[in-house]
Design an enzyme around this catalytic site. Structure first.
Site, PDB file in Angstrom:
ATOM      1  N   HIS A 245     -65.067 -36.817   2.602  1.00  0.00           N
ATOM      2  CA  HIS A 245     -63.659 -36.959   2.224  1.00  0.00           C
ATOM      3  C   HIS A 245     -63.068 -38.243   2.801  1.00  0.00           C
ATOM      4  CE1 HIS A 245     -59.655 -35.875   1.016  1.00  0.00           C
ATOM      5  NE2 HIS A 245     -59.200 -35.802   2.252  1.00  0.00           N
TER       6      HIS A 245
ATOM      7  N   ASP B 156     -59.829 -34.718  -3.676  1.00  0.00           N
ATOM      8  CA  ASP B 156     -60.697 -35.631  -4.410  1.00  0.00           C
ATOM      9  C   ASP B 156     -60.981 -35.095  -5.813  1.00  0.00           C
ATOM     10  OD1 ASP B 156     -60.833 -37.129  -2.031  1.00  0.00           O
ATOM     11  OD2 ASP B 156     -62.469 -35.873  -1.305  1.00  0.00           O
TER      12      ASP B 156
END
Length: 337
Positions: free
Chosen positions: A184, A155
């Site tokens: 996530h 990310d």
């Protein structure tokens, strides 16, 4: 001598990840485990003229636990990309029932064979698989929250890349190190563009472009799934992200460098700053935040960043916390039922 074990080494993430680890100068032994195809992967990697030795471990049957045991014994660092990949139309929750069982079995192997190892979890859905590993290690009486890491680094990699792509004439991705907190998956991913050297560029974007950038970071995996037309998900970028976090941990192990990385961790009170962080995220036991790494793993949670977020990011955090509570509960329930 540093030994690294990759569990799921023959998969789409496992192969490029194993290649990167093979090249790391601190790694002297690379141990590869998978339930299929791993001897060929090991043979291929063993021809590379880096200083690490490569061993492969393939179980002879579903009941054979000796291969996993030999792969893990003496490991300092264990990286787990094992599991099935995401396919078009699949959410990370769809992966849960398959990957949860795989991860739980691997965690039992770690508890028995290398309980002091640093453990990096890539297997999706990370928001649930990390709690599964934690509960499994707790049950075995060997859990150390400082040594368990959920890999959310992809990310950050995407956040750095995507903002740079909006300013191609004046920036490069390596200029940025965006803090991405929360979890996530989808809306649990909260990139903090309002903090650090991205703030000025982010503020130049209008509201619609800001929303589009946030959405792209949160759902960047869908781009890859669609682009691969059902043939896979994000494997190469995920391998890089897993290696990036592993590299930081290995640097912390072998040097006195001050290293901070974001990771999805257990906010256990034994870690400095974790109790303060837990209060700020409404009592969640797991959350991704920047942490200070040291020779024993996570030395400190940099919770102060939660007090620096913008008003719009606070709204994103509210959504993330609500979803994470369910994801975490799902993992804990699976591990303890």
């Amino acid at each position: 001598m540093v030994k690294v074990a990759v569990l799921g080494a023959a998969g789409g993430i496992g192969q490029p990840l194993s290649l990167l680890v093979k090249l790391h100068p601190a790694v002297k032994q690379l141990s590869l485990f998978d339930v299929v195809n791993v001897p060929g992967v090991g043979a291929d990697l063993s021809h590379i003229c880096s200083d690490s030795q490569t061993t492969t471990h393939l179980p002879s049957s579903r009941e054979d636990k000796t291969a996993l045991a030999s792969a893990l014994k003496g490991s300092d660092l264990v990286i787990i990309p094992a599991g099935v990949p995401r396919k078009p139309g699949m959410t990370r929750d769809d992966l849960f029932n398959i990957n949860a069982g795989i991860v739980k079995g691997l965690a039992e192997g770690i508890a028995e064979n290398c309980p002091k190892a640093f453990v990096l979890i890539i297997s999706n859905p990370v928001n649930s698989t990390v709690p599964i590993v934690a509960e499994t290690l707790k049950k075995a009486g060997v859990f150390d929250p400082k040594r368990l890491f959920g890999v959310t680094t992809l990310d950050i990699v995407r956040a750095n890349t995507f903002i740079s792509q909006l300013y191609p004439d004046s920036t490069t991705p390596s200029q940025f190190n965006i803090n991405v907190i929360g979890g996530h998956s989808g809306e649990t991913i909260v990139p903090l563009y309002s903090i650090g050297n991205s703030k000025k560029l982010y503020d130049e974007l209008d509201e619609e472009k800001q929303k589009a950038l946030i959405h792209r970071v949160q759902f960047g995996g869908d781009e890859v799934v669609q682009a691969k037309s059902g043939a896979g998900s994000a494997t190469l970028s995920m391998a890089y992200a897993g290696y990036k976090l592993a590299d930081s941990i290995l640097k912390a192990l072998t040097s006195s460098e001050s290293i901070v990385e974001c990771t999805f961790l257990n906010l256990d009170s034994s870690i400095k700053g974790a109790a303060e962080a837990k209060k700020l995220v409404k009592g969640l036991d797991f959350f991704s935040l920047p942490v200070l790494l040291g020779k024993n793993g996570i030395e400190e949670v940099k919770y102060e960043i939660l007090n620096e977020v913008s008003d719009s990011e606070k709204k994103l955090l509210g959504v993330a916390i609500e979803q994470l509570e369910k994801n975490i509960e799902k993992g804990v329930e699976f591990a303890t039922k």
